[in-house]
Write a protein that holds these residues in place. Structure first.
Motif, PDB file in Angstrom:
ATOM      1  N   VAL A 107       0.852  -1.186   0.000  1.00 30.25           N
ATOM      2  CA  VAL A 107       0.000   0.000   0.000  1.00 30.25           C
ATOM      3  C   VAL A 107       0.888   1.236   0.000  1.00 30.25           C
ATOM      4  O   VAL A 107       1.736   1.408   0.884  1.00 30.25           O
ATOM      5  N   THR A 108       0.704   2.092  -1.000  1.00 33.10           N
ATOM      6  CA  THR A 108       1.541   3.295  -1.100  1.00 33.10           C
ATOM      7  C   THR A 108       0.734   4.581  -1.067  1.00 33.10           C
ATOM      8  O   THR A 108       1.320   5.663  -0.937  1.00 33.10           O
ATOM      9  N   ASP A 109      -0.590   4.500  -1.225  1.00 32.95           N
ATOM     10  CA  ASP A 109      -1.402   5.716  -1.255  1.00 32.95           C
ATOM     11  C   ASP A 109      -2.842   5.355  -0.909  1.00 32.95           C
ATOM     12  O   ASP A 109      -3.188   4.172  -0.746  1.00 32.95           O
ATOM     13  N   PHE A 110      -3.682   6.385  -0.797  1.00 34.51           N
ATOM     14  CA  PHE A 110      -5.115   6.179  -0.548  1.00 34.51           C
ATOM     15  C   PHE A 110      -5.896   7.296  -1.215  1.00 34.51           C
ATOM     16  O   PHE A 110      -5.345   8.320  -1.637  1.00 34.51           O
ATOM     17  N   TRP A 111      -7.191   7.087  -1.310  1.00 35.51           N
ATOM     18  CA  TRP A 111      -8.133   8.137  -1.706  1.00 35.51           C
ATOM     19  C   TRP A 111      -9.253   8.159  -0.674  1.00 35.51           C
ATOM     20  O   TRP A 111      -9.867   7.126  -0.375  1.00 35.51           O
ATOM     21  N   ILE A 112      -9.506   9.332  -0.115  1.00 32.73           N
ATOM     22  CA  ILE A 112     -10.533   9.486   0.915  1.00 32.73           C
ATOM     23  C   ILE A 112     -11.286  10.778   0.647  1.00 32.73           C
ATOM     24  O   ILE A 112     -10.675  11.807   0.345  1.00 32.73           O
ATOM     25  N   GLU A 113     -12.610  10.728   0.783  1.00 31.45           N
ATOM     26  CA  GLU A 113     -13.444  11.918   0.615  1.00 31.45           C
ATOM     27  C   GLU A 113     -14.197  12.219   1.901  1.00 31.45           C
ATOM     28  O   GLU A 113     -14.550  11.312   2.658  1.00 31.45           O
ATOM     29  N   GLY A 114     -14.450  13.492   2.112  1.00 33.76           N
ATOM     30  CA  GLY A 114     -15.286  13.914   3.223  1.00 33.76           C
ATOM     31  C   GLY A 114     -16.047  15.162   2.838  1.00 33.76           C
ATOM     32  O   GLY A 114     -15.529  16.016   2.117  1.00 33.76           O
ATOM     33  N   ALA A 115     -17.281  15.252   3.279  1.00 36.63           N
ATOM     34  CA  ALA A 115     -18.094  16.434   2.962  1.00 36.63           C
ATOM     35  C   ALA A 115     -18.939  16.804   4.160  1.00 36.63           C
ATOM     36  O   ALA A 115     -19.600  15.954   4.756  1.00 36.63           O
ATOM     37  N   GLY A 116     -18.890  18.088   4.505  1.00 32.63           N
ATOM     38  CA  GLY A 116     -19.798  18.622   5.510  1.00 32.63           C
ATOM     39  C   GLY A 116     -20.985  19.260   4.823  1.00 32.63           C
ATOM     40  O   GLY A 116     -21.223  19.070   3.620  1.00 32.63           O
ATOM     41  N   ASP A 117     -21.739  20.042   5.556  1.00 33.12           N
ATOM     42  CA  ASP A 117     -22.932  20.664   4.983  1.00 33.12           C
ATOM     43  C   ASP A 117     -22.600  21.838   4.075  1.00 33.12           C
ATOM     44  O   ASP A 117     -23.443  22.274   3.292  1.00 33.12           O
ATOM     45  N   LYS A 118     -21.352  22.360   4.154  1.00 31.30           N
ATOM     46  CA  LYS A 118     -21.028  23.553   3.374  1.00 31.30           C
ATOM     47  C   LYS A 118     -19.817  23.397   2.458  1.00 31.30           C
ATOM     48  O   LYS A 118     -19.564  24.270   1.631  1.00 31.30           O
ATOM     49  N   ALA A 119     -19.055  22.314   2.592  1.00 34.33           N
ATOM     50  CA  ALA A 119     -17.882  22.111   1.739  1.00 34.33           C
ATOM     51  C   ALA A 119     -17.480  20.650   1.782  1.00 34.33           C
ATOM     52  O   ALA A 119     -17.820  19.911   2.714  1.00 34.33           O
ATOM     53  N   GLY A 120     -16.733  20.244   0.756  1.00 36.71           N
ATOM     54  CA  GLY A 120     -16.240  18.879   0.690  1.00 36.71           C
ATOM     55  C   GLY A 120     -14.829  18.859   0.159  1.00 36.71           C
ATOM     56  O   GLY A 120     -14.370  19.803  -0.502  1.00 36.71           O
ATOM     57  N   ALA A 121     -14.096  17.771   0.450  1.00 37.09           N
ATOM     58  CA  ALA A 121     -12.699  17.678   0.039  1.00 37.09           C
ATOM     59  C   ALA A 121     -12.322  16.230  -0.194  1.00 37.09           C
ATOM     60  O   ALA A 121     -12.933  15.300   0.347  1.00 37.09           O
ATOM     61  N   GLY A 122     -11.274  16.032  -1.013  1.00 38.05           N
ATOM     62  CA  GLY A 122     -10.717  14.717  -1.263  1.00 38.05           C
ATOM     63  C   GLY A 122      -9.233  14.725  -0.959  1.00 38.05           C
ATOM     64  O   GLY A 122      -8.545  15.751  -1.109  1.00 38.05           O
ATOM     65  N   TYR A 123      -8.710  13.557  -0.544  1.00 39.44           N
ATOM     66  CA  TYR A 123      -7.349  13.500  -0.021  1.00 39.44           C
ATOM     67  C   TYR A 123      -6.582  12.300  -0.557  1.00 39.44           C
ATOM     68  O   TYR A 123      -7.125  11.208  -0.722  1.00 39.44           O
ATOM     69  N   ASN A 124      -5.281  12.514  -0.827  1.00 38.89           N
ATOM     70  CA  ASN A 124      -4.276  11.472  -1.002  1.00 38.89           C
ATOM     71  C   ASN A 124      -3.297  11.542   0.158  1.00 38.89           C
ATOM     72  O   ASN A 124      -3.384  12.426   1.021  1.00 38.89           O
ATOM     73  N   SER A 125      -2.327  10.649   0.144  1.00 41.41           N
ATOM     74  CA  SER A 125      -1.259  10.676   1.135  1.00 41.41           C
ATOM     75  C   SER A 125      -0.330  11.862   0.873  1.00 41.41           C
ATOM     76  O   SER A 125      -0.488  12.605  -0.102  1.00 41.41           O
ATOM     77  N   ILE A 126       0.677  12.018   1.732  1.00 38.08           N
ATOM     78  CA  ILE A 126       1.636  13.119   1.593  1.00 38.08           C
ATOM     79  C   ILE A 126       2.332  13.065   0.237  1.00 38.08           C
ATOM     80  O   ILE A 126       2.536  14.088  -0.419  1.00 38.08           O
ATOM     81  N   GLY A 127       2.698  11.856  -0.179  1.00 35.49           N
ATOM     82  CA  GLY A 127       3.402  11.713  -1.435  1.00 35.49           C
ATOM     83  C   GLY A 127       2.500  11.719  -2.647  1.00 35.49           C
ATOM     84  O   GLY A 127       2.979  11.722  -3.784  1.00 35.49           O
ATOM     85  N   GLY A 128       1.168  11.711  -2.431  1.00 34.16           N
ATOM     86  CA  GLY A 128       0.216  11.869  -3.521  1.00 34.16           C
ATOM     87  C   GLY A 128      -0.018  13.340  -3.751  1.00 34.16           C
ATOM     88  O   GLY A 128       0.892  14.090  -4.100  1.00 34.16           O
ATOM     89  N   CYS A 129      -1.257  13.787  -3.498  1.00 34.48           N
ATOM     90  CA  CYS A 129      -1.504  15.226  -3.656  1.00 34.48           C
ATOM     91  C   CYS A 129      -1.992  15.869  -2.366  1.00 34.48           C
ATOM     92  O   CYS A 129      -2.447  17.001  -2.372  1.00 34.48           O
ATOM     93  N   GLY A 130      -1.892  15.144  -1.220  1.00 32.43           N
ATOM     94  CA  GLY A 130      -2.286  15.746   0.052  1.00 32.43           C
ATOM     95  C   GLY A 130      -3.751  16.129   0.034  1.00 32.43           C
ATOM     96  O   GLY A 130      -4.632  15.278  -0.123  1.00 32.43           O
ATOM     97  N   LEU A 131      -4.025  17.418   0.201  1.00 33.83           N
ATOM     98  CA  LEU A 131      -5.380  17.952   0.024  1.00 33.83           C
ATOM     99  C   LEU A 131      -5.578  18.132  -1.484  1.00 33.83           C
ATOM    100  O   LEU A 131      -5.103  19.105  -2.068  1.00 33.83           O
ATOM    101  N   CYS A 132      -6.284  17.186  -2.101  1.00 37.18           N
ATOM    102  CA  CYS A 132      -6.333  17.134  -3.569  1.00 37.18           C
ATOM    103  C   CYS A 132      -7.386  18.052  -4.169  1.00 37.18           C
ATOM    104  O   CYS A 132      -7.167  18.628  -5.242  1.00 37.18           O
ATOM    105  N   ASP A 133      -8.541  18.159  -3.541  1.00 37.23           N
ATOM    106  CA  ASP A 133      -9.639  18.967  -4.057  1.00 37.23           C
ATOM    107  C   ASP A 133     -10.416  19.519  -2.873  1.00 37.23           C
ATOM    108  O   ASP A 133     -10.563  18.845  -1.854  1.00 37.23           O
TER     109      ASP A 133
END
Length: 680
Positions: free
Chosen positions: A156-182
């Motif tokens: 395992v070298t990376d991940f993709w994780i999403e989270g969204a609240g009521d007013k904004a959402g974001a997607g994440y990779n690991s440090i060596g990916g794109c960190g805070l990606c969107d």
């Protein structure tokens, strides 16, 4: 012909009435519950099958239909232009209720929320949605990236994780990916999404990066290039020694707050840059440093805190030099610490950082337009403040962080990102961020020695957010508008430890310590007082035997008792004045205690002297002792003299020193004045 017309007419009528009756059967509905693994904020575990129990949910509700009717369960977002079907046809029960179980994967909404509704089957979304009451949910996803072949197959070298609240959402990779990606805002009414302000942030990429015109590795440990799991396989996927990435994620089902943890063991390679694969880098070796990253997304999704804890794993001290990638956009406006407004930047620009515990930078997606939902504002709080901000193009820069990693501890670098459509909201988010993540600062002015039992101390305190209090040894200090504080605390003779604590509105504290000395002034010398003559005995015909010169002076015997607390036998035990208490040549003052009653007498003796210091009467402790005397016995109990007691007895040994002795026995205290004279 007529015979042919009737069936045709009936057929047309049937065609018209049939669909109308089916659509009209359910005219109102309400999704009342979503139950299962998580809800209403959910995350689809793509490392498991869609049918896995962790990914199953049940949607239930009511309608005005009955047996024979069906509803389609749809989740809509982006002003109802994106409609994901959870169930194409769910039967309605006789009482009008319905229930369907399936995979949350069916209603996945990228970085967003959606409204679950039960609508009539057989057509598209109704043009009027008010009769079909919805339940708002969010379905993100998370999964691992595993390397496919070679010596690192299955790692395992990376991940993709999403989270969204009521007013904004974001997607994440690991440090060596794109960190805070969107990261995008949500319109809470229409569920439309804003353009992304952040597109790849707090990342440490592989290969060579150009920061401010300087080519360098993204990460260096002890001056050598360093790689995370993902950046290592991006550098050379055939090299051995790629460390596996460890990660976890948790979504609060009620609030949507997201927490991600990630552990990256940094490795290095002998050659940089790696241009010839295995020839340049056949194997990665450990650097002895690990990054433990924690990501927290909260405030309805509008605030993301990324904390990197840089830890030594080999028992040695290290240095780090990280160039964190920060993407804003080619039309972005930047406002770095100390700048008064937004301005664009060009390739190879370098903005010097301002030294300090933290710094705040602000951004806008399009520098030529006013802030809005479609032109969002952002803020980045860094702790500690970056060394510099070095541009690689007009749309992105690197914030460079350098520091030391202790052999038995860790260094911390934190990036906090806020996203808003207006300045007021952004200011609130910034204030919350610095309160929660940036501790206040406090100083203590060097205290001068004091000659009374109170000391007034001063210093300064400040907070990037809201400073709520300063205490000194628990005493609340007064704080003026410039952050200067003052507090008066009680002190005792000698050195007194001082602890100053500054606290902000989120409860974060900063502590400063020091010491203040209470030096009791030396009292002026007084004329010698002759010894009080011994009263005549009741039998004058029997003169008292002379005291040998080598023997101590006679002592006054103080009676103590084994009686319980209620007994008052000690009330007048020390009323005799000008009696003598013996002192040995070693200057150890002794008090004679005689135990009466049955059993054992035990307690505490305190000897004090009242002095006038600067016009104020102050009682000073000369010595203390604990005692234990058997009934019927008399014991000379040595007092443990304080520093001041030794000075007083040493200075006045040739004359009588009048002091007060208080003896506490079984909770009853008695006292009186006695005279102390040093033995010759």
């Amino acid at each position: 012909m007529p015979p042919l017309r009737l069936p045709l007419a009936l057929g047309i009528a049937a065609a018209l009435l049939g669909p109308t009756a089916a659509h009209a059967a359910v005219t109102t509905s309400a999704v009342t519950s979503v139950s299962g693994a998580q809800q209403p904020h959910m995350s689809d575990d793509r490392d498991q099958a869609a049918t896995a129990s962790a990914n199953q949910i049940t949607v239930a509700g009511t309608t005005d239909g009955t047996t024979g009717d069906n509803v389609k369960i749809v989740c809509s977002s982006r002003n109802n232009t994106v409609n994901q079907t959870f169930s194409a046809s769910t039967p309605v029960n006789a009482d009008g209720s319905f229930s369907a179980t399936g995979s949350m994967r069916n209603i996945y909404t990228y970085l967003n929320l959606c409204d679950l509704r039960a609508v009539p089957t057989g057509g598209g979304m109704p043009s009027v949605l008010a009769p079909f009451a919805a339940k708002r949910v969010q379905v993100g996803e998370h999964y691992s990236y595993k390397h496919g072949s070679g010596p690192n197959a299955g790692v395992v070298t990376d991940f993709w994780i999403e989270g969204a609240g009521d007013k904004a959402g974001a997607g994440y990779n690991s440090i060596g990916g794109c960190g805070l990606c969107d990261m995008s805002l949500h319109n809470p009414t229409t569920l439309e999404m804003s353009p992304e302000l952040y597109g790849s942030n707090a990342a440490l990429f592989s290969g060579t990066v150009t920061a401010g015109g300087v080519s360098r590795p993204s990460a260096k440990i002890d001056g050598a290039p360093a790689y995370t799991s993902e950046s290592a396989v991006q550098t050379n996927q055939s090299a051995s020694g790629v460390p596996p990435l460890q990660w976890t994620q948790h979504v609060d089902p009620d609030t949507g707050d997201l927490t991600i943890t990630e552990t990256d063991a940094l490795v290095t390679c002998a050659t940089f840059p790696v241009t010839n694969g295995s020839a340049d880098c056949p194997a990665f070796t450990p650097t002895g440093v690990t990054i433990k990253r924690t990501i927290k997304q909260n405030h309805d999704g509008q605030l993301v805190a990324i904390t990197d804890r840089i830890t030594s794993t080999d028992g040695n001290a290290h240095t780090y030099d990280f160039a964190y990638f920060q993407w804003i956009g080619s039309q972005g406006g930047y406002r770095f610490p100390g700048e008064s407004g937004f301005s664009p930047h060009t390739t190879n620009d370098v903005v010097a950082g301002e030294p300090g515990p933290a710094a705040v930078s602000q951004f806008i997606l399009n520098n030529s337009s006013a802030p809005s939902f479609n032109n969002p504002l952002g803020a980045m709080v860094t702790t500690p403040a970056a060394d510099r901000y070095a541009f690689g193009s007009p749309g992105y820069f690197y914030d460079v962080q350098t520091g030391a990693v202790p052999a038995d501890g860790a260094a911390t670098v934190r990036h906090i990102y806020a996203l808003a459509a207006d300045t007021t909201t952004l200011d609130r988010l910034k204030s919350d961020a610095v309160d929660v993540y940036v501790a206040p600062s406090v100083t203590l002015d060097a205290p001068a020695d004091v000659s009374t039992n109170q000391a007034t101390l001063t210093g300064t305190a400040s907070a990037m957010g809201t400073l709520t209090s300063v205490t000194v040894n628990g005493v609340a200090a007064t704080i003026d508008g410039q952050g200067h504080w003052a507090a008066t605390i009680p002190v005792t003779e000698g050195a007194n430890a001082v602890t100053v604590v500054a606290t902000n509105s989120a409860g974060l504290t900063k502590t400063e310590t020091g010491s203040v000395t209470y030096a009791v002034p030396t009292p002026p010398s007084t004329p010698s007082t002759p010894d009080t003559p011994t009263p005549p005995t009741t039998e004058p015909s029997k003169p008292a035997a002379p005291t040998p010169a080598a023997q101590p002076l006679p002592v006054a015997t103080i009676p103590v008792t084994t009686a319980p607390t209620a007994t008052k036998t000690l009330d007048v035990a020390l009323t005799t004045k000008n009696t003598k208490v013996a002192q040995t040549p070693q200057k150890t003052t002794r008090i004679a205690l005689a135990c009466t009653g049955n059993g054992t007498c035990a307690g505490v003796v305190r000897m004090t002297k009242v002095l006038r210091v600067r016009g104020v009467r102050t009682r000073v402790l000369l010595g203390t002792a604990t005692y234990e005397v058997q009934a019927g016995k008399t014991v000379l109990v040595p007092l443990k003299l304080t520093g001041f007691g030794k000075k007083m007895l040493g200075r006045q040994w040739k004359r009588i020193l009048h002091a007060q002795v208080r003896v506490t026995q079984s909770g009853v205290t008695s006292g009186g004045t006695v005279a102390i004279k040093r033995t010759k």
